[in-house]
Design an enzyme around this catalytic site. Sequence first.
Site, short mmCIF file in Angstrom:
data_model
loop_
_atom_site.label_atom_id
_atom_site.label_comp_id
_atom_site.label_asym_id
_atom_site.label_seq_id
_atom_site.Cartn_x
_atom_site.Cartn_y
_atom_site.Cartn_z
N ARG A 57 3.40 -3.08 4.92
CA ARG A 57 2.37 -3.28 5.89
C ARG A 57 1.83 -4.77 5.81
O ARG A 57 0.82 -4.98 5.50
CB ARG A 57 1.16 -2.31 5.62
CG ARG A 57 1.50 -0.89 5.95
CD ARG A 57 0.30 0.04 5.86
NE ARG A 57 -0.68 0.01 7.25
CZ ARG A 57 -1.72 0.74 7.34
NH1 ARG A 57 -1.94 1.70 6.10
NH2 ARG A 57 -2.42 0.88 8.22
N CYS B 34 0.88 -1.38 -0.06
CA CYS B 34 -0.01 -0.16 0.25
C CYS B 34 1.03 0.99 0.20
O CYS B 34 2.15 1.36 0.10
CB CYS B 34 -0.94 0.02 1.21
SG CYS B 34 -0.18 0.66 2.83
C1 UD1 Z 1 -3.29 1.07 12.70
C2 UD1 Z 1 -4.36 2.27 12.14
C3 UD1 Z 1 -3.35 3.44 11.37
C4 UD1 Z 1 -2.27 3.76 12.22
C5 UD1 Z 1 -1.44 2.39 12.52
C6 UD1 Z 1 -0.32 2.99 13.47
C7 UD1 Z 1 -6.50 1.15 12.29
C8 UD1 Z 1 -7.60 0.61 11.46
N1 UD1 Z 1 -5.45 1.72 11.43
O1 UD1 Z 1 -2.99 0.35 11.44
O2 UD1 Z 1 -4.45 4.49 11.24
O3 UD1 Z 1 -1.75 4.46 11.48
O4 UD1 Z 1 -2.15 1.90 13.40
O5 UD1 Z 1 -0.55 3.72 14.48
O6 UD1 Z 1 -6.43 1.36 13.41
N2 UD1 Z 1 3.57 -4.79 11.24
C9 UD1 Z 1 4.24 -5.61 10.70
N3 UD1 Z 1 3.53 -7.06 10.62
C10 UD1 Z 1 2.14 -7.10 11.20
C11 UD1 Z 1 1.42 -5.81 11.61
C12 UD1 Z 1 2.27 -4.86 11.32
O7 UD1 Z 1 5.51 -5.78 10.47
O8 UD1 Z 1 1.69 -8.06 10.96
C13 UD1 Z 1 4.18 -3.37 11.31
C14 UD1 Z 1 3.68 -2.12 10.04
O9 UD1 Z 1 4.03 -2.52 8.88
C15 UD1 Z 1 4.06 -0.89 10.55
C16 UD1 Z 1 3.85 -1.41 12.37
O10 UD1 Z 1 3.89 -2.77 12.61
O11 UD1 Z 1 5.35 -0.68 10.54
C17 UD1 Z 1 2.75 -0.74 12.93
O12 UD1 Z 1 1.54 -1.16 12.12
P1 UD1 Z 1 0.08 -1.38 12.78
O13 UD1 Z 1 -0.04 -1.01 14.14
O14 UD1 Z 1 -0.30 -2.79 12.56
O15 UD1 Z 1 -0.76 -0.53 11.94
P2 UD1 Z 1 -2.44 -0.95 11.57
O16 UD1 Z 1 -2.90 -1.77 12.71
O17 UD1 Z 1 -2.27 -1.51 10.25
#
Ligand code: UD1
Length: 433
Positions: free
Chosen positions: A139, A134
Site C-alpha cells: 500500500r 501493512c
Molecule cells: C481505501 C479505503 C479502503 C479500501 C480501499 C479500496 C479509506 C479510508 N480506505 O483505501 O477501505 O479497501 O480504498 O477500495 O477510504 N496504490 C498505489 N499507490 C498509491 C495509492 C494506492 O500503488 O499511492 C495502490 C494500492 O496499493 C492498492 C490500490 O492502489 O493496490 C488501491 O488502493 P487505494 O484505493 O489507494 O486504497 P486506500 O485509499 O488506501
Amino acid sequence: IACFKLEYKISIGNELNMEKLRIVGGNKLSGSISCSGAKNAALPMLAATILTDQKITFKNLPYLQDITTMFEILGSMGAEITLNEGMDFIISTSKLHDFEARYELVKTMRASILVLGSLVARYGFARIALPGGCAIGTRPVDFHLDALAKLGAKIELKNGYIEATAKKLIGCDINFPGVSVTGTENIMMAAVLAKGQTILRNVAKEPEVEDLANFLNSMGAKIKGAGSDEIIIDGVDNLNGTKFSIPADRIEAGTYLVAAAITGGNVTISNVQAPRMNNILDKLKLSGATINIGKDNIQLSMKKGSILPVDISTAPFPGFPTDMQAQFTVLNALSKGSSVVTENVFENRFMHVQELNRMGCDITVKGSNAFVKGVGSLNGAPVMATDLRASASLILAGLCANGETIVDRIYHIDRGYERIEEKLSYLGADITR
Ligand code: UD1
C-alpha cells in the site's frame, strides 16, 4: 475522545488490548438494525476540517477506533473537538499550532495520510509519518505524493517522515497512474484552495469520493464531476464552516446482510442508500437471497442451507468492493458448490483464509484467487483477527459454526464496526465481548 474511551473501552492502538469476542453459533438472525455513518466517508471529511478556520458540525459520525485516531491527530495539532447534547461533533481547527501526524498514530491507521493535502493547501507545510507496510500488502502513497508535487509542493522524505512544503499550490492537470480512493480524496482537498483550475483524471469513483465533494462544496468549494472518471476543481480563496450528516456505511450494511444470509435469517437494515450497494446486492441475489429494497432500508431473507456459490472479483467502484471480499468468502464457504474469489485491488488480502480453514472451511489460495469449496457446516475455534474485514469474516463464520468461537485481537474490528456485538445480539446472535 474521553467519551469514546469510556463508553466503548477502546484503547488507542494498544497491542496489549486483551478483549476478545465469544460467539456461540447456530442462531438465525432476525429483526431490524440501523446502519452507522460510513468510516471511509467520515475520515476524509475530518481531514478537510483543516481547510477552514470556521466551525464544522458533523451529524451521524460513527463511534469507531479509526475516528478516534483521526481525532487524536487533529487534537495533537491543536484542533478543538466538542460533542453537543444532540451528539453532534463540532470541530474547530482555527488554532492549529502543529502540522504533523506522528508515527505512533499513522502506524495504526494508514488513512492518516489524508491530512497531507489539507495541511499543505491551508498552511503550506505538512509532516506526516510514512505509513509502513501493512497486513494487506505494501500500500504505497506514491500517487498522493506525485500529484501533490504536480500542484507545486516540494516533497522530501526525512527520517521516516514525508515533509511537504508549498507557498501556494497551483492548479494543473493530473492523470493518476492507478485508481486510488484516498489518493483522489487527498488531492481533491489540496486542489480546492489552489490557484486556478485542477483537472483530476483516472480518479476513484467510490461513493465516498462523491460524499467528500458534496461536503467540500457545502463549505464553498467548486468541485464538479465527482463520481465520474474526471473531477474538475476551481480553486477558491477560503472555505466556510458547514453542518453535514455522514452518509451510511455500505460495507457495514453489506456485512450484516451477509450475516443474515448465512444464518438463514430475515433482517432489515435501516438508514441505508441501496443504489450505492448494487454491486453487493446483485451478488447476494445470485447467492439465493430474497431482497426487498425500501425507501431507506434493505430487507434480506434466506432459507437456511440454500446458499448458492457466487464467483467474486474485486475492482474499484462500481466493481465489487474489496472491503466485502472476506465476508463473501465465508458466504461461499457455506454454499452448495464451488466458487472462485479473486482479489484484484490488494495483494495479500487472504489472511483470513487460514483461520477460516481452521474452522472447517475448504479454501485454497493460489496467487490472487481463492478456490472455495462449500462445506455443510463449520466448527467453532479460537481464531485471530488480522485486519479489519478479516475480523468481520471470522465473526460471520462464528455465527454459523457449531459451538464456541473466540475471536482474538478484536481491536481490528473496533476500527471499523460500531458496537458490532450489540448490533448482532440485538438480531439474536449469541455474542459477548
Ligand atoms: C481505501 C479505503 C479502503 C479500501 C480501499 C479500496 C479509506 C479510508 N480506505 O483505501 O477501505 O479497501 O480504498 O477500495 O477510504 N496504490 C498505489 N499507490 C498509491 C495509492 C494506492 O500503488 O499511492 C495502490 C494500492 O496499493 C492498492 C490500490 O492502489 O493496490 C488501491 O488502493 P487505494 O484505493 O489507494 O486504497 P486506500 O485509499 O488506501
